[in-house]
Design an enzyme around this catalytic site. Structure first.
Site, PDB file in Angstrom:
ATOM      1  N   HIS A 113      18.740  29.720  -2.509  1.00 36.24           N
ATOM      2  CA  HIS A 113      18.262  30.849  -3.305  1.00 36.24           C
ATOM      3  C   HIS A 113      18.648  32.164  -2.624  1.00 36.24           C
ATOM      4  O   HIS A 113      17.942  32.675  -1.751  1.00 36.24           O
ATOM      5  CB  HIS A 113      16.743  30.768  -3.486  1.00 36.24           C
ATOM      6  CG  HIS A 113      16.238  31.678  -4.552  1.00 36.24           C
ATOM      7  ND1 HIS A 113      15.263  31.318  -5.450  1.00 36.24           N
ATOM      8  CD2 HIS A 113      16.586  32.937  -4.886  1.00 36.24           C
ATOM      9  CE1 HIS A 113      15.025  32.317  -6.283  1.00 36.24           C
ATOM     10  NE2 HIS A 113      15.819  33.318  -5.950  1.00 36.24           N
ATOM     11  N   HIS A 140      10.968  29.736  -5.520  1.00 37.89           N
ATOM     12  CA  HIS A 140       9.963  30.468  -4.739  1.00 37.89           C
ATOM     13  C   HIS A 140       8.513  30.218  -5.192  1.00 37.89           C
ATOM     14  O   HIS A 140       7.811  31.116  -5.609  1.00 37.89           O
ATOM     15  CB  HIS A 140      10.247  31.975  -4.732  1.00 37.89           C
ATOM     16  CG  HIS A 140      10.686  32.561  -6.051  1.00 37.89           C
ATOM     17  ND1 HIS A 140       9.997  32.372  -7.218  1.00 37.89           N
ATOM     18  CD2 HIS A 140      11.752  33.331  -6.362  1.00 37.89           C
ATOM     19  CE1 HIS A 140      10.630  33.014  -8.191  1.00 37.89           C
ATOM     20  NE2 HIS A 140      11.691  33.597  -7.699  1.00 37.89           N
ATOM     21  N   ASP A 192      15.322  33.288  -0.696  1.00 34.88           N
ATOM     22  CA  ASP A 192      15.301  34.305  -1.757  1.00 34.88           C
ATOM     23  C   ASP A 192      15.790  35.644  -1.200  1.00 34.88           C
ATOM     24  O   ASP A 192      15.198  36.692  -1.444  1.00 34.88           O
ATOM     25  CB  ASP A 192      13.903  34.447  -2.383  1.00 34.88           C
ATOM     26  CG  ASP A 192      13.933  35.282  -3.666  1.00 34.88           C
ATOM     27  OD1 ASP A 192      15.038  35.654  -4.116  1.00 34.88           O
ATOM     28  OD2 ASP A 192      12.845  35.567  -4.208  1.00 34.88           O
TER      29      ASP A 192
END
Lengths: 337, 430
Positions: B65, B237, B310
């Protein structure tokens, strides 16, 4: 004088959360001794002559801006008002650039109002100039809380009290969006008062009790029971479009303050409102105009004194202003030009 | 005599290959960009040697991610700078999210990204295609063509697919290609104007909050749709207890459901917002302690199988604004390993499981031949000192952005050498 007046530690006024009981007491004392200036024939002293105060308002406000402006002018400061419509913010300049640009002109204090919570914390991280929070979204409005406390203090005798200790204060209405409620809940608790929050569940912060240390009531009569001070908050009518409340008439019926509802409070309870009032929405017109119960205009008058005290304190560079200093301070006593 | 390019002997390290629970002091030989042998290999003449004594030798990390921002937002990060910070973090493979401009919803954009990544040469980039055209949540993208062009999964990350009908069709259609769908689970009506977790901190700061239920509701809904369709579903997430419970229940039922947690959601709570610190603003927001604990338990119990950063780089101006106006996201490629190792030090998971969450587990979900030291696989390797203490310093990160929520945090675990297809792409101190 340059911007590097580093020997005097400048302190911002960002919120009630940063003020101790001593800080608050001293500001209230300064304001109480300073306010007689506003009742003189010539309402001006040279105390802040040569000081520059900028009112930087990103949100419309007549009373707060006027109050800060007059506070500065009555102490002979040069006061400049900047509102968002006429500023370069409209041209895409960032908030911090605006602030840095103003700082380059070396003002002594910048008074800022903004719709976003936390703006003053952001500015204080990036500039050296003293910043006064004149309201940041739903976060804090410390001078409003201080003027409310001065007004309560003036009326303590009516409430058979010597100080704030144990005083029961009910803050009623749209607590969720109210910086006035937050600052007062924090400040009054610092002073020892018992604060309650009253309003519809949709207008109450979900964790109000933990965050503000005040019990929450959804029923107005219960919240008012035994309250010696009732602070009514302004309901912003645009909240209805966001489905916080279904209608004004229902709001007034259940959470609006009237003579009849006020009977639930302690006898002689003081009614306060930060203004401007929505008559017939959060408070009845009749009660608004009752000088025996409401002290709304006293709040406005005290607002001027509080802002004079705050500006004096920040401009003089003193973290603590002693009462003795105030009464012997020749510049403050002198009749100004 | 020089050995063939991409040939290297890594001597004397603690070699860990999580996928087969291999953990022993051994030598690792890389030949022509591939893993050759673990044990006591016989290196070809002239083979360069790295002394890995005292270091862990593991598969190059896989971060499923990552926002590389190129094309479209090159002032925040580029494919070159993003993969450079990846290499410095020991990450050799990143899955790049689709919210670029133009969006990764057309094979031509996939080709552009792959070409840029090849030219930069710091790390492998595996593009994630948009789930819907323009991330608008309305029309499905050409999943088959995008997959052929190189997309390893599909996601509208940054925003959820709010329309249940569209989500159902996406899950259904994806089965034709055995494609993985990654959801940014957030009910936008419930999140409304919120800009941090709805908790005590938000109530005190006067900031509009986002309740945990905004995530729970979408994960619950999507799991019902997975049950209906059989599509492969992955929660990006994950941040709430409710969502972890829902994923746990779905996995127990044998549904093809997985989830990832970020280092920041595993390590921090909304208290980190402090005095309106915009470097602690991200979507989903840092949650409460109950949620953080649930994520850690989920990791321990094998519900959360992936840790992903992320990585969301932003320029300074996007963060130097009032909190609600600030951009969402934090950078994370260089803190992925040390924060993951924190979880080992704190006894949440063992080292093998922790490394699996940043190597073979995400690689298997994405269907890529990375994240392992199996012979014949591309020689992507990281060498790190698991005990070296250092302090995260935003100014010393290797990407373009500085928006880390871990600035000033003392951590352990430092990447020493990163190897991509047998070639050293990062060396500490260079």
């Amino acid at each position: 004088m340059t911007a590097k007046r580093s020997t005097l530690k400048r302190k911002h006024l960002l919120g009630m959360a940063e003020l101790s009981r001593t800080d608050i007491t001293q500001i209230l004392e300064t304001a109480a001794s300073i306010r007689e200036i506003n009742y003189r024939d010539i309402k001006k002293v040279p105390t802040l002559r040569g000081k520059t105060i900028i009112n930087l308002f990103f949100e419309n406000s007549t009373r707060t801006r006027t109050s800060f402006e007059l506070a500065g002018k009555r102490m002979s400061a040069d006061v400049v008002n900047i509102s968002v419509a006429s500023s370069s913010v409209a041209k895409g300049e960032t908030l911090i650039d605006t602030m840095i640009t103003l700082q380059a002109m070396n003002p002594d204090v910048v008074v800022v109002r903004h719709a976003e919570p936390g703006v003053h914390a952001l500015l204080a991280r990036h500039v050296d100039t003293a910043v006064v929070n004149a309201g940041d979204g739903g976060h804090e409005h410390p001078t409003q809380s201080l003027l409310d406390m001065l007004t309560i203090e003036d009326n303590l005798h009516r409430l058979n009290r010597k100080n704030f200790e144990g005083l029961v204060v009910a803050i009623c209405g749209d607590v969720l969006h109210s910086r006035v409620a937050r600052s007062n809940a924090i400040g009054l608790r610092t002073m020892g008062a018992q604060v309650r929050l009253v309003g519809p569940p949709t207008l109450m912060p979900r964790f109000a009790e933990e965050a503000l240390g005040a019990p929450v009531f959804y029923d107005l009569d219960e919240g008012l029971a035994g309250a010696q001070v009732v602070m009514v908050l302004r309901l912003q009518l645009e909240r209805m479009h966001a489905a916080f409340i279904p209608s004004v008439r229902e709001y007034f019926k259940f959470w609006g303050l009237s003579r009849r509802r006020l009977a639930c409070a302690a006898p002689g309870a003081l009614v306060m409102h930060p203004g401007p009032v929505n008559r017939g929405v959060e408070i009845s017109s009749e009660l608004t105009d009752d000088p025996e119960r409401t002290v709304i205009l006293d709040q406005v008058a005290n607002g001027l004194a509080i802002r004079m005290a705050v500006l004096y304190r920040l401009c003089s560079g003193r973290v603590v202003v002693e009462k003795e200093q105030m009464t012997t301070d020749a510049t403050l006593k002198g009749e100004g030009p | 005599m020089n050995a063939e390019a991409g040939t290297l002997l890594i001597k004397g390290g603690r070699v860990i290959d999580p996928v087969r629970r291999f953990d022993a002091t051994a030598d690792l030989l890389l030949v022509a960009g591939k893993i050759e042998e673990i044990g006591r290999p016989d290196p070809p003449p002239g083979c360069p040697v790295i002394d890995a004594t005292g270091l862990v030798v593991a598969p190059g990390l896989v971060d499923m991610h990552v926002h590389l921002r190129e094309p479209g937002f090159e002032f925040k990060e580029t494919i070159a700078s993003g993969t450079r910070t990846a290499a410095a973090g020991g990450v050799t493979s990143v899955a790049a999210m689709a919210n670029t401009n133009p969006v990764i919803d057309d094979p031509s954009v996939v080709g552009y990204i792959l070409e840029k990544a090849r030219a930069a040469g710091h790390a492998n980039v595996f593009p994630i295609g948009a789930l819907t055209r323009g991330l608008r949540g309305e029309t499905l993208t050409e999943m088959g063509l995008l997959q052929k062009a190189g997309c390893v999964a599909f996601s509208d990350d940054g925003r959820p697919v709010m329309d249940s009908g569209v989500m159902r069709k996406a899950l259904d259609y994806s089965r034709a290609f055995n494609a993985l769908l990654i959801q940014h689970a957030e009910d936008l009506g419930l999140a409304a104007r919120g800009c941090m977790n709805e908790g005590v901190v938000a109530s005190r700061l006067g900031l509009p909050g986002i309740p945990a239920e905004s995530e729970d509701i979408i994960v619950d809904r999507d799991i019902r749709l997975v049950s209906l369709t059989g599509g492969r579903y992955h929660v990006a997430h994950i941040s709430t207890r409710g969502a972890v419970q829902a994923v746990a229940a779905a996995r127990a039922r044998g549904l093809p459901v997985s989830c990832e947690a970020t280092p920041h959601h595993l390590a921090l709570t909304d208290i980190a917002v402090g005095d309106y610190d915009t470097d602690a603003k991200m979507s989903p927001p840092l949650r409460g302690e109950v949620d953080r604990q649930a994520l850690r338990e989920g990791l321990a119990q094998g519900v959360v199988t992936v840790i992903a950063s992320d990585h969301a780089p932003h320029d300074l101006d996007s963060k130097r604004v009032p909190f609600c106006q600030a951009a969402n996201g934090v950078v994370g490629l260089e803190t992925l390993l040390p924060i993951t190792l924190e979880l080992v030090a704190e006894g949440v998971v063992n080292l093998n499981a922790a490394l699996a969450a940043i190597t073979c587990n995400p690689a298997q979900l994405l269907g890529i031949d990375r994240g392992t030291l199996l012979p014949g696989r591309p020689a992507d390797v990281v060498l790190f000192d698991a005990n070296e203490a250092w302090t995260v310093d935003a100014a010393r990160l290797h990407g373009m952005a500085r928006n880390t929520c871990f600035h000033g945090r003392p951590v352990r675990g430092r990447v020493k050498v990163t190897i991509l297809a047998g070639r050293i792409v990062y060396r500490d101190g260079d």
